[in-house]
Design a protein around this motif. Structure first.
Motif, PDB file in Angstrom:
ATOM      1  N   SER A 148     -20.186  16.170   5.061  1.00  0.00           N
ATOM      2  CA  SER A 148     -21.075  15.098   5.518  1.00  0.00           C
ATOM      3  C   SER A 148     -21.385  15.215   7.009  1.00  0.00           C
ATOM      4  O   SER A 148     -22.482  14.879   7.447  1.00  0.00           O
ATOM      5  CB  SER A 148     -20.475  13.731   5.205  1.00  0.00           C
ATOM      6  OG  SER A 148     -19.228  13.611   5.821  1.00  0.00           O
ATOM      7  N   VAL A 149     -20.439  15.746   7.781  1.00  0.00           N
ATOM      8  CA  VAL A 149     -20.645  15.915   9.222  1.00  0.00           C
ATOM      9  C   VAL A 149     -21.796  16.884   9.480  1.00  0.00           C
ATOM     10  O   VAL A 149     -22.623  16.689  10.364  1.00  0.00           O
ATOM     11  CB  VAL A 149     -19.339  16.443   9.874  1.00  0.00           C
ATOM     12  CG1 VAL A 149     -19.580  16.968  11.272  1.00  0.00           C
ATOM     13  CG2 VAL A 149     -18.304  15.356   9.913  1.00  0.00           C
ATOM     14  N   LEU A 150     -21.849  17.911   8.661  1.00  0.00           N
ATOM     15  CA  LEU A 150     -22.896  18.935   8.792  1.00  0.00           C
ATOM     16  C   LEU A 150     -24.294  18.347   8.625  1.00  0.00           C
ATOM     17  O   LEU A 150     -25.257  18.844   9.196  1.00  0.00           O
ATOM     18  CB  LEU A 150     -22.725  19.971   7.679  1.00  0.00           C
ATOM     19  CG  LEU A 150     -21.995  21.252   7.943  1.00  0.00           C
ATOM     20  CD1 LEU A 150     -22.145  22.152   6.744  1.00  0.00           C
ATOM     21  CD2 LEU A 150     -22.518  21.947   9.191  1.00  0.00           C
ATOM     22  N   LEU A 151     -24.406  17.312   7.785  1.00  0.00           N
ATOM     23  CA  LEU A 151     -25.713  16.706   7.532  1.00  0.00           C
ATOM     24  C   LEU A 151     -26.038  15.607   8.538  1.00  0.00           C
ATOM     25  O   LEU A 151     -27.199  15.189   8.645  1.00  0.00           O
ATOM     26  CB  LEU A 151     -25.773  16.147   6.102  1.00  0.00           C
ATOM     27  CG  LEU A 151     -25.595  17.176   4.979  1.00  0.00           C
ATOM     28  CD1 LEU A 151     -25.729  16.507   3.627  1.00  0.00           C
ATOM     29  CD2 LEU A 151     -26.610  18.319   5.095  1.00  0.00           C
ATOM     30  N   GLY A 152     -25.029  15.146   9.275  1.00  0.00           N
ATOM     31  CA  GLY A 152     -25.263  14.102  10.273  1.00  0.00           C
ATOM     32  C   GLY A 152     -25.950  12.907   9.646  1.00  0.00           C
ATOM     33  O   GLY A 152     -25.605  12.485   8.545  1.00  0.00           O
ATOM     34  N   ASP A 153     -26.970  12.370  10.320  1.00  0.00           N
ATOM     35  CA  ASP A 153     -27.674  11.237   9.704  1.00  0.00           C
ATOM     36  C   ASP A 153     -29.023  11.662   9.128  1.00  0.00           C
ATOM     37  O   ASP A 153     -29.994  10.895   9.118  1.00  0.00           O
ATOM     38  CB  ASP A 153     -27.782  10.034  10.653  1.00  0.00           C
ATOM     39  CG  ASP A 153     -28.269  10.431  12.017  1.00  0.00           C
ATOM     40  OD1 ASP A 153     -28.864  11.510  12.111  1.00  0.00           O
ATOM     41  OD2 ASP A 153     -28.061   9.669  12.976  1.00  0.00           O
ATOM     42  N   LEU A 154     -29.062  12.896   8.659  1.00  0.00           N
ATOM     43  CA  LEU A 154     -30.260  13.412   7.989  1.00  0.00           C
ATOM     44  C   LEU A 154     -30.667  12.485   6.838  1.00  0.00           C
ATOM     45  O   LEU A 154     -29.810  12.035   6.073  1.00  0.00           O
ATOM     46  CB  LEU A 154     -29.932  14.810   7.437  1.00  0.00           C
ATOM     47  CG  LEU A 154     -31.042  15.549   6.699  1.00  0.00           C
ATOM     48  CD1 LEU A 154     -32.144  15.958   7.664  1.00  0.00           C
ATOM     49  CD2 LEU A 154     -30.483  16.794   6.019  1.00  0.00           C
ATOM     50  N   ASP A 155     -31.966  12.230   6.728  1.00  0.00           N
ATOM     51  CA  ASP A 155     -32.467  11.404   5.624  1.00  0.00           C
ATOM     52  C   ASP A 155     -32.558  12.291   4.367  1.00  0.00           C
ATOM     53  O   ASP A 155     -33.490  13.063   4.201  1.00  0.00           O
ATOM     54  CB  ASP A 155     -33.848  10.849   5.991  1.00  0.00           C
ATOM     55  CG  ASP A 155     -34.453  10.069   4.848  1.00  0.00           C
ATOM     56  OD1 ASP A 155     -33.778   9.876   3.813  1.00  0.00           O
ATOM     57  OD2 ASP A 155     -35.622   9.654   4.993  1.00  0.00           O
ATOM     58  N   THR A 156     -31.534  12.173   3.512  1.00  0.00           N
ATOM     59  CA  THR A 156     -31.481  13.057   2.338  1.00  0.00           C
ATOM     60  C   THR A 156     -32.300  12.510   1.165  1.00  0.00           C
ATOM     61  O   THR A 156     -32.290  13.090   0.089  1.00  0.00           O
ATOM     62  CB  THR A 156     -30.018  13.271   1.888  1.00  0.00           C
ATOM     63  OG1 THR A 156     -29.423  11.988   1.662  1.00  0.00           O
ATOM     64  CG2 THR A 156     -29.226  14.052   2.920  1.00  0.00           C
ATOM     65  N   SER A 157     -33.013  11.404   1.409  1.00  0.00           N
ATOM     66  CA  SER A 157     -33.786  10.839   0.295  1.00  0.00           C
ATOM     67  C   SER A 157     -35.174  11.471   0.195  1.00  0.00           C
ATOM     68  O   SER A 157     -35.897  11.244  -0.762  1.00  0.00           O
ATOM     69  CB  SER A 157     -33.912   9.323   0.465  1.00  0.00           C
ATOM     70  OG  SER A 157     -34.737   9.048   1.574  1.00  0.00           O
ATOM     71  N   GLU A 158     -35.547  12.270   1.201  1.00  0.00           N
ATOM     72  CA  GLU A 158     -36.888  12.863   1.181  1.00  0.00           C
ATOM     73  C   GLU A 158     -36.771  14.388   1.226  1.00  0.00           C
ATOM     74  O   GLU A 158     -36.261  14.949   2.195  1.00  0.00           O
ATOM     75  CB  GLU A 158     -37.679  12.355   2.384  1.00  0.00           C
ATOM     76  CG  GLU A 158     -39.143  12.674   2.286  1.00  0.00           C
ATOM     77  CD  GLU A 158     -39.956  12.076   3.439  1.00  0.00           C
ATOM     78  OE1 GLU A 158     -39.483  11.124   4.090  1.00  0.00           O
ATOM     79  OE2 GLU A 158     -41.050  12.590   3.669  1.00  0.00           O
ATOM     80  N   PHE A 159     -37.231  15.031   0.162  1.00  0.00           N
ATOM     81  CA  PHE A 159     -37.108  16.498   0.106  1.00  0.00           C
ATOM     82  C   PHE A 159     -38.228  17.107  -0.731  1.00  0.00           C
ATOM     83  O   PHE A 159     -38.841  16.444  -1.562  1.00  0.00           O
ATOM     84  CB  PHE A 159     -35.744  16.905  -0.468  1.00  0.00           C
ATOM     85  CG  PHE A 159     -35.403  16.217  -1.767  1.00  0.00           C
ATOM     86  CD1 PHE A 159     -35.894  16.677  -2.985  1.00  0.00           C
ATOM     87  CD2 PHE A 159     -34.592  15.085  -1.772  1.00  0.00           C
ATOM     88  CE1 PHE A 159     -35.581  16.041  -4.172  1.00  0.00           C
ATOM     89  CE2 PHE A 159     -34.281  14.427  -2.967  1.00  0.00           C
ATOM     90  CZ  PHE A 159     -34.782  14.914  -4.170  1.00  0.00           C
TER      91      PHE A 159
END
Ligand code: 1SD
Ligand code: ZN
Length: 225
Positions: A148-159
């Motif tokens: 989860s640290v690697l993704l930081g606060d990336l918005d993973t809902s849009e891809f």
């Protein structure tokens, strides 16, 4: 479409994870035991299937103007991370890559901004060990590795998502690609740490990305879940 689900991404791995310079990239192999593994499900993945996290690696260029494998709206990015997952109905990646539903890769794009002065801390978990694997075949271990640290606060809902292939031989048509629409900004000093890796000839490891391929009749969908 259901939301993309992350399972155990927020739990540190108990076993140290092996990080290796394989001559092409920095590759991190994740444990896949019953008690120590992470998964994804939902989103565009077939209903009721779970994909287990296997490994992650990076593609980059020789300069910050290129390096990613995906190009969004003609925009090239400096680096791209691939989080490779295997459909748990197959025993190994080698078996899974023979099936259309075999693999799922999450792709994260990195943008170097000249005026960015603050590191994207999440990537330092990897960057901190790059010096110790600067030469081909070197490997090291990272304790308490946390996805989860690697993704930081990336918005993973849009891809962006499409059915495609591995980007290295045998380029099997076995991958559900999920390319996060929002890039992560990193500093040029963070990018430089990747540029310092060496390949199997002791030469700077660079341009380890596949050339852009024709879209053909593939459909690429932008999903907001
Ligand atoms: O380049 C990687 C390769 O190293 C290996 O991990 C393969 C899976 O067997 O996946 C490709 S990629 O398509 O994720 N670039
Ligand atoms: Zn890759």
């Amino acid at each position: 479409m259901p939301q993309l689900g992350f399972i155990h991404y927020d739990v540190p791995y108990m076993k140290a994870v092996r990080t290796e310079n394989n001559g092409h990239t920095a590759n991190i192999q994740l444990p896949t035991t019953r008690s120590d593994a992470a998964y994804i499900s939902g989103g565009p993945l077939p209903n009721g299937t779970t994909y287990i996290m296997e490994s992650l690696h990076f593609h980059w260029g020789s300069k910050n103007t290129h390096g990613s494998e995906h190009v969004l709206n003609s925009e090239r990015y400096s680096m791209e991370m691939h989080l490779l997952h295997r459909n748990t109905k197959y025993e190994t990646v080698e078996v899974a890559r023979n099936y259309e539903d075999g693999l799922a890769v999450l792709a994260v794009l990195y943008e170097v901004k000249a005026n960015a002065t603050t590191d994207f801390e999440g990537l330092n978990e990897v960057i901190n060990v790059l010096e110790s694997i600067s030469e081909f075949n070197r490997s090291t271990e990272i304790d308490d590795f946390l996805l989860s640290v690697l993704l930081g606060d990336l918005d993973t809902s849009e891809f962006y998502t499409y059915a495609g292939s591995l980007t290295t031989p045998p380029c099997s048509q076995a991958v559900t690609w999920l390319v996060f629409a929002q890039p992560i900004t990193i500093t040029s000093s963070q990018m430089t740490r990747f540029h310092k890796l060496q390949d199997d000839h002791g030469i700077a490891m660079e341009n380890n990305y596949r050339a852009l391929q024709a879209k053909g009749n593939r459909k690429v969908y932008l999903r907001k879940t």
